[in-house]
Design a protein around this motif. Structure first.
Motif, PDB file in Angstrom:
ATOM      1  N   HIS A   1       0.818  -1.208   0.000  1.00  8.48           N
ATOM      2  CA  HIS A   1       0.000   0.000   0.000  1.00  8.48           C
ATOM      3  C   HIS A   1       0.856   1.264   0.000  1.00  8.48           C
ATOM      4  O   HIS A   1       0.517   2.259  -0.634  1.00  8.48           O
ATOM      5  CB  HIS A   1      -0.962   0.000   1.197  1.00  8.48           C
ATOM      6  N   TYR A   2       1.989   1.207   0.701  1.00 12.69           N
ATOM      7  CA  TYR A   2       2.858   2.389   0.730  1.00 12.69           C
ATOM      8  C   TYR A   2       3.332   2.720  -0.692  1.00 12.69           C
ATOM      9  O   TYR A   2       3.401   3.880  -1.083  1.00 12.69           O
ATOM     10  CB  TYR A   2       4.058   2.157   1.653  1.00 12.69           C
ATOM     11  N   GLU A   3       3.620   1.668  -1.451  1.00 15.95           N
ATOM     12  CA  GLU A   3       4.108   1.919  -2.818  1.00 15.95           C
ATOM     13  C   GLU A   3       2.975   2.260  -3.785  1.00 15.95           C
ATOM     14  O   GLU A   3       3.155   3.040  -4.719  1.00 15.95           O
ATOM     15  CB  GLU A   3       4.910   0.708  -3.317  1.00 15.95           C
ATOM     16  N   ALA A   4       1.776   1.702  -3.532  1.00 21.90           N
ATOM     17  CA  ALA A   4       0.678   1.896  -4.493  1.00 21.90           C
ATOM     18  C   ALA A   4      -0.068   3.214  -4.278  1.00 21.90           C
ATOM     19  O   ALA A   4      -0.577   3.797  -5.233  1.00 21.90           O
ATOM     20  CB  ALA A   4      -0.308   0.725  -4.394  1.00 21.90           C
ATOM     21  N   HIS A   5      -0.157   3.673  -3.031  1.00 21.99           N
ATOM     22  CA  HIS A   5      -0.967   4.863  -2.768  1.00 21.99           C
ATOM     23  C   HIS A   5      -0.141   6.134  -2.955  1.00 21.99           C
ATOM     24  O   HIS A   5       1.020   6.183  -2.589  1.00 21.99           O
ATOM     25  CB  HIS A   5      -1.545   4.812  -1.344  1.00 21.99           C
ATOM     26  N   PRO A   6      -0.789   7.175  -3.496  1.00 19.31           N
ATOM     27  CA  PRO A   6      -0.057   8.421  -3.722  1.00 19.31           C
ATOM     28  C   PRO A   6       0.162   9.178  -2.406  1.00 19.31           C
ATOM     29  O   PRO A   6      -0.532   8.930  -1.423  1.00 19.31           O
ATOM     30  CB  PRO A   6      -1.016   9.215  -4.620  1.00 19.31           C
ATOM     31  N   VAL A   7       1.124  10.095  -2.400  1.00 22.69           N
ATOM     32  CA  VAL A   7       1.290  11.008  -1.260  1.00 22.69           C
ATOM     33  C   VAL A   7       0.288  12.148  -1.450  1.00 22.69           C
ATOM     34  O   VAL A   7       0.293  12.828  -2.481  1.00 22.69           O
ATOM     35  CB  VAL A   7       2.724  11.585  -1.203  1.00 22.69           C
ATOM     36  N   GLY A   8      -0.587  12.330  -0.496  1.00 25.21           N
ATOM     37  CA  GLY A   8      -1.573  13.417  -0.574  1.00 25.21           C
ATOM     38  C   GLY A   8      -0.948  14.739  -0.164  1.00 25.21           C
ATOM     39  O   GLY A   8      -0.020  14.764   0.655  1.00 25.21           O
ATOM     40  N   THR A   9      -1.451  15.816  -0.754  1.00 31.63           N
ATOM     41  CA  THR A   9      -0.951  17.145  -0.388  1.00 31.63           C
ATOM     42  C   THR A   9      -1.998  17.861   0.471  1.00 31.63           C
ATOM     43  O   THR A   9      -3.179  17.521   0.440  1.00 31.63           O
ATOM     44  CB  THR A   9      -0.650  17.987  -1.642  1.00 31.63           C
ATOM     45  N   LEU A  10      -1.544  18.837   1.220  1.00 30.53           N
ATOM     46  CA  LEU A  10      -2.404  19.542   2.174  1.00 30.53           C
ATOM     47  C   LEU A  10      -2.185  21.036   2.030  1.00 30.53           C
ATOM     48  O   LEU A  10      -1.047  21.487   1.901  1.00 30.53           O
ATOM     49  CB  LEU A  10      -2.053  19.111   3.604  1.00 30.53           C
ATOM     50  N   ALA A  11      -3.265  21.802   2.056  1.00 31.41           N
ATOM     51  CA  ALA A  11      -3.114  23.247   1.881  1.00 31.41           C
ATOM     52  C   ALA A  11      -4.277  23.991   2.526  1.00 31.41           C
ATOM     53  O   ALA A  11      -5.339  23.423   2.785  1.00 31.41           O
ATOM     54  CB  ALA A  11      -3.061  23.586   0.389  1.00 31.41           C
ATOM     55  N   THR A  12      -4.029  25.280   2.751  1.00 29.01           N
ATOM     56  CA  THR A  12      -5.085  26.201   3.179  1.00 29.01           C
ATOM     57  C   THR A  12      -5.343  27.148   2.015  1.00 29.01           C
ATOM     58  O   THR A  12      -4.404  27.774   1.519  1.00 29.01           O
ATOM     59  CB  THR A  12      -4.625  27.017   4.407  1.00 29.01           C
ATOM     60  N   LEU A  13      -6.608  27.219   1.591  1.00 26.74           N
ATOM     61  CA  LEU A  13      -6.992  28.088   0.467  1.00 26.74           C
ATOM     62  C   LEU A  13      -7.794  29.266   1.019  1.00 26.74           C
ATOM     63  O   LEU A  13      -8.802  29.063   1.704  1.00 26.74           O
ATOM     64  CB  LEU A  13      -7.858  27.299  -0.516  1.00 26.74           C
ATOM     65  N   ARG A  14      -7.334  30.470   0.720  1.00 23.13           N
ATOM     66  CA  ARG A  14      -8.060  31.647   1.193  1.00 23.13           C
ATOM     67  C   ARG A  14      -8.430  32.527   0.012  1.00 23.13           C
ATOM     68  O   ARG A  14      -7.607  32.752  -0.884  1.00 23.13           O
ATOM     69  CB  ARG A  14      -7.208  32.447   2.179  1.00 23.13           C
ATOM     70  N   LEU A  15      -9.686  33.015   0.004  1.00 21.48           N
ATOM     71  CA  LEU A  15     -10.156  33.933  -1.037  1.00 21.48           C
ATOM     72  C   LEU A  15     -10.584  35.240  -0.386  1.00 21.48           C
ATOM     73  O   LEU A  15     -11.101  35.224   0.736  1.00 21.48           O
ATOM     74  CB  LEU A  15     -11.363  33.354  -1.778  1.00 21.48           C
ATOM     75  N   GLU A  16     -10.430  36.350  -1.084  1.00 22.62           N
ATOM     76  CA  GLU A  16     -10.964  37.619  -0.579  1.00 22.62           C
ATOM     77  C   GLU A  16     -12.462  37.719  -0.843  1.00 22.62           C
ATOM     78  O   GLU A  16     -13.176  38.391  -0.100  1.00 22.62           O
ATOM     79  CB  GLU A  16     -10.244  38.804  -1.225  1.00 22.62           C
ATOM     80  N   ARG A  17     -12.914  37.100  -1.905  1.00 20.83           N
ATOM     81  CA  ARG A  17     -14.348  37.129  -2.237  1.00 20.83           C
ATOM     82  C   ARG A  17     -14.819  35.721  -2.562  1.00 20.83           C
ATOM     83  O   ARG A  17     -14.111  34.989  -3.240  1.00 20.83           O
ATOM     84  CB  ARG A  17     -14.602  37.987  -3.489  1.00 20.83           C
TER      85      ARG A  17
END
Ligand code: FAD
Ligand code: 8R5
Length: 451
Positions: free
Chosen positions: A274-290
């Motif tokens: 599973h370690y080799e088959a599954h992708p590394v997920g990315t994490l982020a904070t998305l901020r918008l002014e509107r």
């Protein structure tokens, strides 16, 4: 209100499906467009059993939609954190005072399908295999990729519930910049699995969210109702060992677990594969002014404010957004005013939970096995008893109450200062200067409007 009370939702994930129910229930004519196929026919995309933590804010929204009982039927109760230190005894730290203050582990696929079925039963029209491509905000038409074709639909207004990579957001930004900023976390994640034991039972305590805190990185595990656990390893993408850059192969992952998660290693038989088959997920904070474009389009959920996962509030917050938007649309005379009111109400709260989610990573990976931290948690519970309705622990405000996130953040800052000052140089509650602590609580914190 717009004369025809018609609305077009982009995205039939968690928020889109729930909003479709809430609006259809209120007599709106709802068209929902989802890029993927119908998960009830084709199986849920991804296939793997992925679970989510549902807390009071999300549960309250499900109650509004009449979906709570169905969802809780398949949920696994999580009473607290089950902490697995590298050295020393593992154990449960309760989240709340008793079993009325718990969170629930639910399957994303089951939840999504339940909500889609309910939306349809209330009259929402669901269009699967329709991925939004472009929007003409002058002609008020949207084009979708439908298998090999491009199809065009007119709309009155669009709601973007199309997730962190929102196509609608990109189309809106072409008309008016939204002030978009993405802060990538330099940590990512990998999903693994603990299968049932030979008797088909859970291999570790089922009614808990397991945490293996290791300072700069950690593993967690959430139970699934088929008696497996979804394990998530969080660690830096790059840099000093361990990082995803340095732990590439299944064998390297095995060595990492043998050294740092020795009690988890025998529970994860398919670790290497599973370690080799599954992708590394990315994490982020998305901020918008509107979040909105006049009365034409508005964003919610991850499309408006994706956050890091460490408070388990992304879905909960998205569900709270849905209730807020449905209510704004009911009470406000125009779509433009409703979108404006929705954004004014929700944006400060989304920003607050984004901040608290970032801070909870440090807490989970580094603090939950630290004695100064544990003394502060003990003091929090004591102060909750001494000052009911006035001092409420941080985790409880976020997870068990529905006070606005911004208010929870403001009160947590005041409480943290009290907890820090009161425990400085002390090692047990018996050493507290209670008159001084009580006076500070009464001076700094107002009673909660509802607690
Ligand atoms: P999504 O659920 O992502 O739905 C977006 C939908 O839009 C999808 O169905 C997608 O196919 C569709 N779509 C995308 N582009 C288009 C297009 N162009 N046209 C049409 N449709 C489109 N939150 C919690 O509260 N607790 C948790 O424990 C938790 N655990 C998580 C675990 C994982 C592994 C992940 C990745 C997230 C987790 N979250 C959790 C966060 C939570 O999943 C999100 O915050 C939540 O799903 C947001 O809902 P949404 O409807 O905004 O987006
Ligand atoms: N999301 C969660 C919490 C808080 C637990 C606590 C934390 C996995 C990608 Cl990291 C995480 C929590 O403070 O004791 N409640 O629910 C869910 C979490 O992660 C989810 C499963 C996740 C995105 C991978």
């Amino acid at each position: 209100m717009a004369a025809d009370r018609h609305i077009t939702l982009i995205g039939g994930g968690l928020a889109g499906a729930l909003l479709a129910i809430l609006l259809a229930q209120r007599g709106w004519s709802v068209d929902l467009f989802e890029r993927r196929g119908d998960p009830r026919i084709e199986g849920y995309a991804g296939g793997r059993s992925i679970n989510l933590a549902l807390a009071e804010r999300g549960l309250h929204a499900l109650r509004q939609a009449g979906a709570d009982a169905e969802v809780l039927k398949q949920a696994v109760m999580m009473r607290g954190r089950f902490v697995h230190p590298l050295q020393g005894a593992p154990g449960l730290q309760r989240y709340g005072r008793d079993d009325s203050e718990v969170i629930w582990s639910i399957s994303r696929g089951e939840l999504n399908m339940t909500l889609l079925t309910l939306a349809e039963s209330h009259g929402a029209r669901l269009h699967f295999d329709h991925g939004l491509e472009t929007v003409d905000f002058v002609a008020n038409t949207a084009t979708f990729r439908h298998h090999a074709n491009t199809v065009t639909h007119p709309f009155t207004a669009l709601v973007g519930a199309d997730g962190a990579g929102s196509s609608l957001r990109a189309e809106m930004a072409k008309v008016q910049p939204l002030g978009e900023r993405t802060d990538w976390l330099d940590h990512g994640y990998k999903e693994l699995e603990i299968p049932p034991d030979v008797h088909g039972d859970f291999r570790i305590e089922p009614n808990a969210l397991h945490i293996w805190p290791r300072g700069h990185y950690m593993c967690i595990a959430l139970p699934n109702d088929e008696r497996t656990f979804t394990v998530t390893l969080f660690m830096p993408h790059k840099g000093d060992y361990p990082s995803f850059e340095q732990v590439r192969t299944g064998d390297e992952a095995w060595a990492l677990f043998q050294q740092d998660f020795p009690d988890a290693l025998p529970l994860i038989p398919q670790l290497r594969q599973h370690y080799e088959a599954h992708p590394v997920g990315t994490l982020a904070t998305l901020r918008l002014e509107r979040w909105h474009l006049q009365g034409r389009a508005v964003l919610l959920g991850d499309a408006a404010h994706a956050m890091v996962p460490f408070h388990g509030q992304g879905m909960n917050c998205a569900f709270e957004d849905c209730v807020a938007l449905a209510e704004a649309l009911e009470r406000t005379p125009s779509l433009a005013a409703a979108f404006e009111a929705f954004e004014a109400e929700r944006k400060p709260n989304a920003e607050a939970i984004q901040q608290m989610a970032l801070e909870n990573y440090i807490e989970m990976r580094d603090k939950v096995d630290d004695s100064a931290y544990l003394l502060q948690r003990e003091l929090e519970l004591a102060l909750q008893q001494r000052h009911p309705g006035r001092f409420v622990p941080h985790y409880a405000m976020v997870t068990f109450l529905r006070i606005p996130y911004a208010e929870a953040l403001r009160r947590s800052r005041l409480q943290d200062a009290i907890l820090h000052a009161a425990t400085q140089g002390r090692h047990a509650l018996s050493e507290m200067d209670w008159p001084a602590v009580d006076a500070k609580v009464l001076q700094v914190l107002q009673p909660l409007a509802f607690a």
